[in-house]
Design an enzyme around this catalytic site. Structure first.
Site, PDB file in Angstrom:
ATOM      1  N   ASP A 273       0.860  -1.131   0.008  1.00  0.00           N
ATOM      2  CA  ASP A 273      -0.098  -0.060  -0.025  1.00  0.00           C
ATOM      3  C   ASP A 273       0.925   1.179   0.101  1.00  0.00           C
ATOM      4  O   ASP A 273       1.280   1.562   1.065  1.00  0.00           O
ATOM      5  CB  ASP A 273      -0.761  -0.049   1.031  1.00  0.00           C
TER       6      ASP A 273
ATOM      7  N   ASP B  75      -1.787  -1.267  -3.852  1.00  0.00           N
ATOM      8  CA  ASP B  75      -1.968  -0.476  -5.064  1.00  0.00           C
ATOM      9  C   ASP B  75      -0.973  -0.554  -6.057  1.00  0.00           C
ATOM     10  O   ASP B  75      -0.023  -1.501  -5.538  1.00  0.00           O
ATOM     11  CB  ASP B  75      -2.358   1.055  -4.888  1.00  0.00           C
TER      12      ASP B  75
ATOM     13  N   ASP C  22      -5.452 -10.473 -15.405  1.00  0.00           N
ATOM     14  CA  ASP C  22      -6.598 -11.454 -15.147  1.00  0.00           C
ATOM     15  C   ASP C  22      -7.754 -10.976 -15.493  1.00  0.00           C
ATOM     16  O   ASP C  22      -8.161  -9.815 -15.483  1.00  0.00           O
ATOM     17  CB  ASP C  22      -6.686 -11.375 -13.481  1.00  0.00           C
TER      18      ASP C  22
ATOM     19  N   ASP D  41      -9.921 -16.248 -15.997  1.00  0.00           N
ATOM     20  CA  ASP D  41     -10.952 -16.555 -14.859  1.00  0.00           C
ATOM     21  C   ASP D  41     -12.160 -17.730 -15.233  1.00  0.00           C
ATOM     22  O   ASP D  41     -12.627 -17.444 -16.274  1.00  0.00           O
ATOM     23  CB  ASP D  41     -11.525 -15.372 -14.330  1.00  0.00           C
TER      24      ASP D  41
ATOM     25  N   GLU E 187      -7.877 -20.950 -16.045  1.00  0.00           N
ATOM     26  CA  GLU E 187      -8.340 -21.354 -14.905  1.00  0.00           C
ATOM     27  C   GLU E 187      -9.730 -22.274 -15.054  1.00  0.00           C
ATOM     28  O   GLU E 187     -10.678 -21.660 -15.150  1.00  0.00           O
ATOM     29  CB  GLU E 187      -8.561 -20.369 -13.741  1.00  0.00           C
TER      30      GLU E 187
ATOM     31  N   HIS F  83      -5.242 -17.215  -4.449  1.00  0.00           N
ATOM     32  CA  HIS F  83      -6.161 -16.653  -3.684  1.00  0.00           C
ATOM     33  C   HIS F  83      -7.436 -17.111  -3.538  1.00  0.00           C
ATOM     34  O   HIS F  83      -8.430 -16.516  -2.675  1.00  0.00           O
ATOM     35  CB  HIS F  83      -6.408 -15.133  -4.148  1.00  0.00           C
ATOM     36  N   ASP F  84      -7.589 -18.182  -3.617  1.00  0.00           N
ATOM     37  CA  ASP F  84      -8.711 -19.341  -3.458  1.00  0.00           C
ATOM     38  C   ASP F  84      -8.744 -20.221  -2.624  1.00  0.00           C
ATOM     39  O   ASP F  84      -9.528 -21.384  -2.226  1.00  0.00           O
ATOM     40  CB  ASP F  84      -9.445 -19.954  -4.863  1.00  0.00           C
TER      41      ASP F  84
HETATM   42  C1  GLC Z   1     -11.920 -17.542  -9.996  1.00  0.00           C
HETATM   43  C2  GLC Z   1     -11.569 -16.730  -9.028  1.00  0.00           C
HETATM   44  C3  GLC Z   1     -12.123 -16.605  -7.912  1.00  0.00           C
HETATM   45  C4  GLC Z   1     -13.348 -15.978  -8.363  1.00  0.00           C
HETATM   46  C5  GLC Z   1     -14.387 -16.806  -9.216  1.00  0.00           C
HETATM   47  C6  GLC Z   1     -15.303 -15.989  -9.810  1.00  0.00           C
HETATM   48  O1  GLC Z   1     -12.180 -18.692  -9.598  1.00  0.00           O
HETATM   49  O2  GLC Z   1     -10.239 -17.246  -8.905  1.00  0.00           O
HETATM   50  O3  GLC Z   1     -11.552 -15.644  -6.850  1.00  0.00           O
HETATM   51  O4  GLC Z   1     -14.071 -15.591  -7.151  1.00  0.00           O
HETATM   52  O5  GLC Z   1     -13.573 -17.172 -10.192  1.00  0.00           O
HETATM   53  O6  GLC Z   1     -15.110 -14.935 -10.723  1.00  0.00           O
END
Ligand code: GLC
Length: 545
Positions: A23, A31, A100, A204, A270, A331-332
């Site tokens: 930050d 940021d 992303d 995504d 992904e 992050h998931d």
């Molecule tokens: C993907 C992302 C996740 C998000 C989901 C919906 O799995 O990694 O963080 O919540 O898609 O966009």
């Protein structure tokens, strides 16, 4: 192979969750300038590419994965100028930037959706997947499709008197990819970022772009919990909602588009599913995505046999010219080291695996310092998944994602761990419990996880065999040991990983040179007759010529 090897095959990628990295403005939110300020750190670490999670305008209901404008920067994160500077400076440091991009859905607050939901005759009426309901009242969902996180994938819209589809959360309506205008608009955004010079995209939930045009019901499944082996979950097999041929065709078109740019750009998908399921995304003869995450590493227990199985399966399903892509954390999912009950030796062993197998590795910010999964108190949890109940069962404890998204720990300052410039600023999510795990202290510690990662990445860079060599799992592998060879031209390396708490001795026929060990302080040495591995030790040896 050497000359043809692509940058994205050799690269080590690093995922940055921008809200949590650094930050620079003392707002408690990370940021883009924060990332610019840390480029020296990333360069030192040795990574070659950064995947930045979404920084586009968004109401942040799903932490930026709910977008209201695909073509600009959320002011919270900075300006387009900041992004351009970040791109320029990264390139100067030989670091690629991939963005992303969320093609499947927008935020329910996106102007397109606000228009589309007004009535059944507006200009954007076909931009989302709308459908009449069933039953006398017309208020029963059109079919049995589940959203990926449970419950019906259909939400009633009183204004328009129809249901809209959302394969993820209710505030993330699915775009209608059967509408050519939607395709044009989304491809234009991709072009916009490519023209700026970005090096590629992480796509995504790419498997969900299209659904069956006859809206057939999905078949039932016995599986409730999601797993890395299949995309069946919540008692449903998403036959008519995922991996449709039309989706594969869009992957091909995306490849065509990025291929018209030079220098070469890269697409990584992904998509939850096993290697067999994700294979079609790569297209035929490599005309689809360059990579698609293989999440199977993340789902394995700590077992030599299990990892051997994943490697062999992936080799079999994705041989040349396919190129696998491995990851342990993002992050998931819960942080890797915490999944190993905070056992540093185990985490180091898995890191050597990640960085020495045939495939592109992705590291999640903080993984390189051994950041733990944080316990975020209930009242401070922000992830919508932590609040979800499916058929009355709260999923938060198992699937809540706040604990892996807490601020990067740069030093041991009590309130924000050096994440914000000023020490009193309270970050958007509380910092993790163990503040002694931080960049500052690890930089000067020869035995730290950070030093380990730096050395490991350096060794990977020294040997092309580790980056692009052929992989052969050795028959000497057993329930305690995973052994594989990487060969490239005259380079022959063997990676030996001891998954047990016992010392292991392995006879060698040829003289080898040990070039790396998870026990960093072990000197490099020549070994003749026998290689000895300490508990949970992993080593790399080179065949002497
Ligand atoms: C993907 C992302 C996740 C998000 C989901 C919906 O799995 O990694 O963080 O919540 O898609 O966009």
């Amino acid at each position: 192979m050497a000359n043809q090897a692509k940058w994205w095959q050799k690269a080590v990628f690093y995922q940055i969750y921008p809200r949590s990295f650094s930050d620079s403005t003392n707002t408690g939110v990370g940021d883009l300038r924060g990332i610019i300020n840390k480029l020296d750190y990333l360069k030192e670490l040795g990574i070659d590419g950064i995947w930045i999670s979404p920084f586009f305008p968004s109401p942040q209901e799903d932490c930026g994965y709910d977008i209201t404008d695909f073509g600009s920067v959320n002011p919270e994160y900075g300006t387009m100028k900041d992004f351009e500077e970040l791109l320029k400076k990264s390139h100067k440091n030989d670091i690629k930037i991939i963005l992303d991009i969320i093609l499947n859905h927008t935020s329910a607050q996106h102007p397109w959706f606000l228009e589309s939901k007004k009535d059944q005759t507006n200009e954007k009426k076909d931009w989302y997947v709308w459908r009449d309901g069933r039953g006398k009242s017309g208020k029963k969902p059109p079919n049995n499709w589940n959203s990926m996180i449970g419950g019906s994938a259909w939400e009633w819209c009183e204004e328009r008197k129809q249901f809209y589809l959302h394969q993820f959360l209710t505030f993330q309506p699915d775009l209608n990819w059967r509408n050519p205008d939607v395709q044009i608009a989304m491809f234009n955004y991709i072009r916009f970022w490519l023209d700026k010079g970005v090096d590629g995209f992480r796509l995504d939930i790419i498997q969900t772009l299209f659904e069956d045009k006859h809206f057939k019901n999905n078949p039932k499944s016995w599986r409730f919990f999601p797993s890395h082996n299949t995309n069946e979950a919540l008692f449903q097999k998403p036959k008519y909602t995922q991996f449709l041929p039309e989706t594969i065709e869009v992957c091909r078109k995306l490849r065509e588009l990025v291929s018209s740019y030079s220098p070469e750009r890269m697409l990584v998908g992904e998509a939850a599913g096993n290697p067999q399921m994700i294979k079609p995304l790569y297209g035929k003869n490599g005309d689809g995505l360059h990579l698609s995450f293989n999440f199977k590493f993340a789902g394995q227990p700590f077992s030599a046999r299990k990892f051997r199985r994943v490697l062999e399966e992936t080799q079999e399903i994705l041989p040349e010219p396919y190129w696998p892509c491995y990851v342990f954390s993002n992050h998931d999912s819960n942080r890797l080291i915490s999944r190993q009950k905070q056992n540093i030796e185990k985490a180091k062993l898995l890191a050597i695996l990640l960085l020495t197998v045939r495939g592109t590795p992705f590291i999640y910010y903080g993984e390189e310092i051994g950041m733990l999964q944080a316990k975020v108190p209930k009242e401070k949890q922000l992830d919508p998944i932590s609040k979800i109940k499916i058929w009355g069962i709260p999923l938060g404890a198992r699937y809540g994602r706040d604990g892996c998204r807490t601020p990067m720990q740069w030093d041991d300052s009590p309130i924000n761990a050096g994440f914000s410039k000023k020490s009193k600023i309270v970050p958007w999510l509380p910092i993790g419990q163990n503040k002694s795990i931080n960049v500052k202290s690890e930089l000067s510690d020869e035995k730290s996880m950070l030093t380990y990662f730096k050395k490991l990445i350096k060794v990977r860079k020294q040997y092309e065999a580790l980056q692009i060599g052929q992989l052969d799992v050795s028959e000497d592998s057993n329930s305690d040991l995973l052994i594989y060879k990487r060969t490239f031209q005259k380079q022959q390396l063997t990676i030996l990983l001891n998954f047990s708490s016992k010392i292991q001795n392995i006879a060698t026929i040829n003289k080898v040179k040990q070039i790396f060990s998870t026990k960093l302080f072990k000197e490099q040495k020549d070994v003749s007759d026998e290689i000895t591995l300490e508990p949970f030790e992993g080593i790399i040896v080179e065949q002497m010529k």
